[in-house]
Design an enzyme around this catalytic site. Structure first.
Site, short mmCIF file in Angstrom:
data_model
loop_
_atom_site.label_atom_id
_atom_site.label_comp_id
_atom_site.label_asym_id
_atom_site.label_seq_id
_atom_site.Cartn_x
_atom_site.Cartn_y
_atom_site.Cartn_z
N SER A 22 0.84 -1.19 0.00
CA SER A 22 0.00 0.00 0.00
C SER A 22 0.88 1.24 0.00
CB SER A 22 -0.91 0.02 1.23
OG SER A 22 -1.53 1.29 1.39
N TYR B 42 -1.49 -0.62 10.21
CA TYR B 42 -1.67 -1.04 8.82
C TYR B 42 -0.45 -0.62 7.99
CZ TYR B 42 -3.55 -1.15 4.05
OH TYR B 42 -3.73 -1.38 2.72
#
Length: 241
Positions: free
Chosen positions: A134, A145
């Site tokens: 990501s 995350y």
């Protein structure tokens, strides 16, 4: 024999688009996910070359179901796409620990367990391992995350180093803002959408097919000399590193 690809998180979004692209390229595709109804819909969309395996890739006890579905065939492509941004209560240390473990399990352990289980069956030479990271891994903003996705970078470099001599490549694709997925389900506002579009140089959001096209290149002849790389597909939101 028809080439075989395994795609985790293959029921929706980037995983579904990638599995559909691979099927279009002539692969048999095994899609892995936790929700049988979602997987069934994806199989209908992808076509007869797709098979679904319901399994939580973060659970070691469920990984053998995927190995069984491979049924001793050679795996040409493994796309470790399973993962999620998982919120949580961080008011206590226990809450912090729970949220971090959940994000690490969802985004890192899924890739590690699936890769470890299927590594003996990866094509030698010519096997391709792809991990979905990501933009958050490179610019932060996602807490655990971001950290979990960044961990995939180091893992891919290790895989590339250890298995390059066997003709196996390992790379990371790091998407930017992508719509038409469940990632922002219930969390995206019109203002948030626009700010993310404005942050790109091309002034549009990405779509799952943009990521699938990067996978197409990596698994095709043009990607055979590419390994140990972090490939940004983000419209210029984060410039190359």
């Amino acid at each position: 024999m028809t080439r075989l690809a395994v795609v985790t998180g293959g029921g929706t979004g980037i995983g579904k688009a990638t599995a559909g692209m691979l099927a279009g390229e002539g692969f048999d595709v095994i899609i892995v996910g936790r929700r049988p109804d979602v997987l069934a819909d994806a199989v209908k969309w992808i076509g007869p070359q797709a098979t679904a395996v319901t399994a939580d890739a973060a659970d070691p006890a469920q990984i053998p179901a995927v190995v069984e579905a491979v049924a001793g065939r050679t795996v040409d492509v493994l796309v470790n796409n399973a993962g999620a941004f998982l919120p949580g209560d961080e008011e206590t240390l226990e809450g912090v620990a729970a949220r971090w473990r959940a994000n690490l399990d969802s985004n890192v352990l899924t890739a590690v367990l699936m890769t470890t289980a299927l590594l003996p069956q990866l094509r030698r030479p010519g096997g391709k391992i792809i991990l979905t990271s990501s933009i958050a891994a490179q610019r932060g903003g996602g807490g655990p995350y971001s950290a979990a996705k960044a961990a995939l970078h180091g893992y891919a470099l290790d895989l590339a180093t250890r298995h390059g001599g066997e003709g196996i490549t390992a790379n990371v694709i790091a998407p930017g803002y992508v719509t038409d997925s469940e990632f922002f389900l219930g969390r995206m506002t019109p203002e948030g959408h626009q700010s993310r579009v404005d942050a790109t140089l091309v002034k549009r959001a990405g779509v799952p097919a943009d990521i699938a096209e990067a996978v197409r290149w990596l698994v095709g002849p043009g990607g055979s000399f590419v390994t140990g790389q972090i490939i940004n597909v983000n419209g210029g939101s984060v410039l190359g590193r």
